[in-house]
Design an enzyme around this catalytic site. Structure first.
Site, PDB file in Angstrom:
ATOM      1  N   HIS A 105      -8.309  -6.717   3.243  1.00 57.03           N
ATOM      2  CA  HIS A 105      -6.877  -7.009   3.426  1.00 57.03           C
ATOM      3  C   HIS A 105      -6.733  -8.466   3.843  1.00 57.03           C
ATOM      4  O   HIS A 105      -7.561  -8.989   4.561  1.00 57.03           O
ATOM      5  CB  HIS A 105      -6.310  -6.082   4.512  1.00 57.03           C
TER       6      HIS A 105
ATOM      7  N   THR B  80       0.834  -1.212   0.000  1.00 52.94           N
ATOM      8  CA  THR B  80       0.000   0.000   0.000  1.00 52.94           C
ATOM      9  C   THR B  80       0.863   1.253   0.000  1.00 52.94           C
ATOM     10  O   THR B  80       0.616   2.200  -0.753  1.00 52.94           O
ATOM     11  CB  THR B  80      -0.921   0.046   1.235  1.00 52.94           C
TER      12      THR B  80
END
Ligand code: GP9
Ligand code: MN
Length: 635
Positions: free
Chosen positions: A414, A299
């Site tokens: 996630h 990320t």
């Protein structure tokens, strides 16, 4: 044979063999390394040996048996810890540990849940060698003395043997993978060829080199890189330039979202109903051939790509290693143009070193976990659920000075993709991969959160005066799940498919524009900065960036991955093989060659900018020139 000197060093020999075997079995059991031929298998088998011979061999210089044994045992423990940590790390990141990440202890608290989830009882096996060494020390009879002369001769022979094995290893590796140590972007290749232990030594060397690089850089390197960057500049498309001028920008990082779920079903269930509609919306540009370019920093790397239009670093998260650099970020340019720049993410501000890096990126405000109210039931997996997160984020936006640039980082989708019962809107998939089984369900939840985001923006009167940019940050399903993916896609996943699976969706939604379309040009996250600035009517000519405006007629269809793979409108390059992008067939000629060279150049230039902190020199130049009018600004 009675006074043969082996018994004196039997602990040492046992230790070498035990660690060697444990390491090799560890390789096979824990890492998913692609072995193409017998030679590669042989290299893999022998590569721990040279290191072990050297490091255990130091014991030969220790006179006291007790100390020598302690030393040997310590080494067996250390090698076990190295292998064990790599195995656990690999399960999570599908990659090998690199030094900077190891020292990033601030991350460990937050990562710990994932790490513990990734530990298995069978991991005790990694300590088998240490146990064997311990037993050997305890159980073997103490040996007699040898003459000093014998000792020296044996030592010499021993180290000559170690050096020979090392040379043989490197020589064979070179035949399998030329320029392995000078040109590699891939840790797997390194581990496969020189072994985990040597790899870590190499890693230390590389990391110290980049520290030295900053100290040594004097700005003279700038010219070459700037020329390259300027040559890459794609002038804005007049029809699109400034189309969203002065509007708010709401950028949404869609956690782990890959393109293969868009406009598709799973066992008859639509996975992303809202996003699917959006791909057909007249106000949306949907990029269907858009790739993530992230590395280990995931990320954070995607944030870096978007903000700087530079590649993240290889083998470490640039958010950690270079958070003190000068950057000419997207936020910086928007800030100069009157924008209130901020990031919204309901997590600790220190996670991934964001608090520090955001300063370097000139992001004015970080709405971190402290800006949110997380009620009972509002958190799952890594933290706050996406639905309450987007709801509260929109509330916060209503208070912001306008125009603002808010980047929202979603989190629920996630790994390991767990949800509360009430958020399961479709059933799980049924395959041998729990990760993939959960994934569809958690993507479905994210889709719902995005729908709510749009609804809330409309309700709060923010929608019409904003543009909404949404992109998948990186892959969610790693190559470890190829078997299950193959089942879902109903084909065997090849390295070519693995490249194509790195596609992530990109939506640029401009309410009221009515120009939307599906764009299938090959593009990547590196292109976001110039594209967005141009939509805002801010030209990026002269900015040091490696991406280009995706709406520009000059935009080139060429996307380089951080690990050296690349995609063009014609070719896909992976594992040293050039493929036809449409058919997936191998291309016999040298068609990929020129792109291959540019890939190396581009990644090198990006590393040069980051390692040498070169943009600081550009800033200095700018300061000197401050009296002159700035050509980069909008007229
Ligand atoms: C957590 C989020 C997730 O803050 O950035 O990070 P990732 O593991 O996807 O890189
Ligand atoms: Mn992510």
């Amino acid at each position: 044979m009675k006074n043969f000197k082996w018994p004196k060093h039997s602990v040492l020999i046992i230790a070498i063999i035990a660690t060697w075997i444990t390491t090799y079995i560890g390789y096979k059991a824990s890492f998913n390394m692609k072995i193409d031929n017998m030679m590669q298998e042989f290299i893999l088998l022998m590569n721990p040996l040279s290191f072990l011979l050297f490091v255990y061999g130091i014991a030969l210089f220790i006179k006291s048996t007790k100390r020598r044994n302690i030393y040997i045992f310590t080494i067996s423990m250390l090698t076990s810890i190295v292998m064990f940590s790599n195995a656990v790390f690999y399960r999570f990141f599908n990659d090998f540990i690199t030094l900077p990440l190891l020292f990033q202890t601030s991350n460990f608290n937050d990562l710990s849940s994932s790490i513990t989830a990734n530990m298995n009882l069978t991991d005790i096996f990694f300590f088998a060698d240490a146990i064997v060494v311990f037993l050997a020390i305890r159980l073997l009879p103490k040996s007699g003395k040898e003459t000093a002369q014998n000792g020296i001769v044996a030592r010499k022979l021993y180290f000559i043997m170690a050096a020979t094995i090392m040379m043989l290893n490197l020589g064979l590796a070179e035949t399998q993978r030329p320029q392995l140590l000078t040109r590699t972007f891939d840790r797997e290749l390194l581990v496969k060829n020189i072994g985990t232990y040597n790899y870590h030594i190499y890693d230390v060397f590389i990391q110290s080199k980049s520290h030295a690089q900053r100290a040594l850089a004097d700005g003279s390197e700038l010219v070459e890189v700037e020329n390259y960057s300027n040559a890459n500049y794609a002038a804005p498309n007049p029809e699109m330039f400034g189309i969203a001028k002065d509007r708010n920008i709401i950028a949404v990082s869609l956690e782990s979202l890959q393109s293969f779920v868009i406009n598709e079903e799973m066992d008859g269930h639509v996975i992303t109903p809202f996003l699917n509609e959006l791909t057909k919306d007249p106000d949306t540009f949907y990029f269907s051939d858009f790739y993530h370019q992230t590395g280990l920093g995931k990320t954070s790397d995607s944030e870096f790509l978007l903000e700087t239009s530079l590649y993240p670093r290889n083998g470490s998260a640039v958010f950690f290693t270079h958070s003190g650099n000068t950057y000419n970020s997207l936020s910086k340019r928007l800030g100069e143009n009157g924008y209130f720049t901020n990031v919204m993410h309901a997590n600790n501000s220190s996670f991934w070193n964001r608090d520090i890096m955001y300063n370097a990126l000139n992001i004015k405000k970080f709405y971190d976990v402290n800006s949110y109210t997380i009620n009972e039931g509002d958190a799952v997996n890594w933290g706050m659920k996406d639905i309450p997160f987007v709801e509260q984020s929109v509330d916060l936006m209503t208070e912001m000075p306008q125009p603002f640039y808010s980047r929202l980082i979603t989190l629920t989708n996630h790994y390991p993709f767990v949800l509360d019962e009430e958020d399961m809107l479709i059933p799980k998939y049924d395959s041998n991969s729990r990760t993939l089984n959960n994934y569809f369900q958690s993507v479905r939840y994210m889709d719902e959160a995005i729908k709510i985001l749009f609804d809330d923006l409309k309700e709060k009167g923010l929608y019409d005066n904003s543009i909404i940019v949404m992109y998948g940050d990186h892959y969610g399903i790693s190559e470890n799940h190829n078997k299950a993916m193959g089942m879902y896609l109903d084909k065997e996943i090849t390295s070519f498919d693995n490249v194509k699976l790195q596609k992530v969706p990109l939506f640029i939604h401009i309410p009221g524009s009515e120009k939307g379309e599906v764009i299938d040009d090959v593009a990547g996250q590196l292109d976001l900065r110039p594209t967005l600035l141009h939509l805002m009517g801010i030209d990026t000519k002269g900015d040091m960036q490696l991406g280009a405006d995706m709406f520009s007629p000059d935009h080139e269809e060429f996307v380089v991955f951080r690990d050296g793979r690349f995609v063009t409108d014609k070719y896909v390059y992976t594992n040293d093989v050039c493929y036809d992008t449409n058919t997936g067939e191998e291309v016999e000629g040298l068609e990929c060659e020129p792109y291959s060279e540019r890939t190396t150049t581009e990644l090198d230039y990006s590393d040069m900018i980051i390692n040498g902190d070169l943009l600081r020199f550009k800033e200095e130049e700018k300061e000197k020139d401050y009296m002159k009018p700035n050509e980069n600004e909008i007229k």
